[in-house]
Design an enzyme around this catalytic site. Sequence first.
Site, PDB file in Angstrom:
ATOM      1  N   GLU A 137     -11.407  39.815  11.245  1.00  0.00           N
ATOM      2  CA  GLU A 137     -11.265  39.275   9.884  1.00  0.00           C
ATOM      3  C   GLU A 137     -12.529  38.521   9.469  1.00  0.00           C
ATOM      4  OE1 GLU A 137      -9.007  40.664   8.622  1.00  0.00           O
ATOM      5  OE2 GLU A 137      -7.160  40.639   9.776  1.00  0.00           O
TER       6      GLU A 137
ATOM      7  N   GLU B  83      -1.867  42.611   5.123  1.00  0.00           N
ATOM      8  CA  GLU B  83      -2.828  43.529   5.743  1.00  0.00           C
ATOM      9  C   GLU B  83      -2.550  44.994   5.421  1.00  0.00           C
ATOM     10  OE1 GLU B  83      -4.575  42.017   9.574  1.00  0.00           O
ATOM     11  OE2 GLU B  83      -2.459  41.681   9.983  1.00  0.00           O
TER      12      GLU B  83
ATOM     13  N   HIS C 279      -4.317  46.311  12.867  1.00  0.00           N
ATOM     14  CA  HIS C 279      -3.719  44.975  12.779  1.00  0.00           C
ATOM     15  C   HIS C 279      -2.242  45.069  12.391  1.00  0.00           C
ATOM     16  CE1 HIS C 279      -7.953  43.134  11.807  1.00  0.00           C
ATOM     17  NE2 HIS C 279      -7.915  43.804  12.937  1.00  0.00           N
TER      18      HIS C 279
ATOM     19  N   GLU D 134      -7.577  47.237   9.580  1.00  0.00           N
ATOM     20  CA  GLU D 134      -6.283  46.726   9.088  1.00  0.00           C
ATOM     21  C   GLU D 134      -5.119  47.588   9.589  1.00  0.00           C
ATOM     22  OE1 GLU D 134      -6.326  43.881   8.189  1.00  0.00           O
ATOM     23  OE2 GLU D 134      -8.202  43.509   7.132  1.00  0.00           O
TER      24      GLU D 134
ATOM     25  N   HIS E 123     -14.891  41.005   8.331  1.00  0.00           N
ATOM     26  CA  HIS E 123     -14.537  41.481   6.987  1.00  0.00           C
ATOM     27  C   HIS E 123     -15.096  40.520   5.938  1.00  0.00           C
ATOM     28  CE1 HIS E 123     -10.853  43.683   8.888  1.00  0.00           C
ATOM     29  NE2 HIS E 123     -12.005  44.117   9.337  1.00  0.00           N
TER      30      HIS E 123
ATOM     31  N   ASP F 230      -8.741  37.859   3.580  1.00  0.00           N
ATOM     32  CA  ASP F 230      -9.271  37.870   4.947  1.00  0.00           C
ATOM     33  C   ASP F 230      -9.496  36.463   5.483  1.00  0.00           C
ATOM     34  OD1 ASP F 230      -9.387  40.460   6.133  1.00  0.00           O
ATOM     35  OD2 ASP F 230     -10.871  41.046   4.646  1.00  0.00           O
TER      36      ASP F 230
ATOM     37  N   TYR G 198     -18.075  40.967   2.778  1.00  0.00           N
ATOM     38  CA  TYR G 198     -18.007  40.640   1.338  1.00  0.00           C
ATOM     39  C   TYR G 198     -19.215  39.809   0.928  1.00  0.00           C
ATOM     40  CZ  TYR G 198     -13.286  42.015   2.517  1.00  0.00           C
ATOM     41  OH  TYR G 198     -12.201  42.700   3.021  1.00  0.00           O
TER      42      TYR G 198
HETATM   43 ZN    ZN Z   1      -6.389  42.303   9.372  1.00  0.00          ZN
HETATM   44 ZN    ZN Z   2      -9.250  41.987   7.235  1.00  0.00          ZN
END
Ligand code: ZN
Ligand code: ZN
Length: 346
Positions: free
Chosen positions: A118, A185, A222, A219, A121, A88, A125
Amino acid sequence: MTEIKRRALMDKEAPNRSTAIVNGRSSNILNWDDVRFSWAYPKYKKMLGNFWTPFEINMGTDVKQFLDLTDEEKNTFKKIIGLLALLDSIQTDYAGKVADYLTDSSLNALMIILAQQEVIHNHSYSYILSSLVSKDEQDRIFDFWRTEPVLEKRNDFVLKGYKNFAENPTIDNMLDSIVYDVILEGLFFYSGFSFFYHLARNQKMVATSTMINYINRDEQLHVDLFVKIYKELLTEYPEYDTPERAERVQNIFREAAALEIEWANEVIGTKIDGLDVEDVEDYIYFYANVRCNQLGYDRPFEGYRKNPLKWIKAYEDVDLGKTDFFEQKSRQYVKVNVQDNGFDDL
Ligand code: ZN
Ligand code: ZN
């Protein structure tokens, strides 16, 4: 070799509606009601509809459950999060690089939203790890990519495709970089996804899986956006739509699937009770076929027409109103308009 030029910051003589996807004329003014591609505005709506943040998700139960995972499960969990964090991070930057070369203000806007997602994302994490492990351990996990040889091979593979374009922006290199993007992705996340859905299926780490599910949903949009850009490039530059390109793309997918399978064996192998790595391998072949076909080419792997991990479908579709596996509070925050979630036309 057609070189692609960067989009100008402003062009007084050019129309607001761009004249081409790259190397076109565009004032760079964004008026959503006067854009070149009819799919851009619906895509914009879908991407906004997906909006979510990790703050909405309560990690309380996961914090308790994480302690009860087996050592192997914990290890796999950390390795996969480490991998996703890397992918990401790269993706955020790649989206910006591609955007610089699109002579269309609406597609540039979509790339900015993609990059923002992203960033979220990556936030998830950090959010997951800061809830579950010490700061030192979190830092170590975010450094996995430096030391894990299997990861290094996969990263080099994608980066090579991105770098060629960044250093030498031609039509051919942009097309190739989009293939690597679709792999990043649309394929390289997927053995990771299967692991988290496997845990969720067993009522474990459901908050983490909820975030993974949101990421999965993003995703998919995307991949579809990049596929549309790829196809538009070929429409505008049909001389690049050759059998040689088709073969090259299929070969890139073959290499990608082999790398993803190597990774799946490393993190899942025989270590995860109830998740058969051979099924995950079939799942990878299946998705390699799906993605290659989305780009307009024949599937590189004979057979593999059906998803072998059928139960995952339920997780992928969780926000389509078809299922309700995640009994979390956050489920009430789903912002997708069920009538207009766009998955039917992927
Ligand atoms: Zn993505
Ligand atoms: Zn992502």
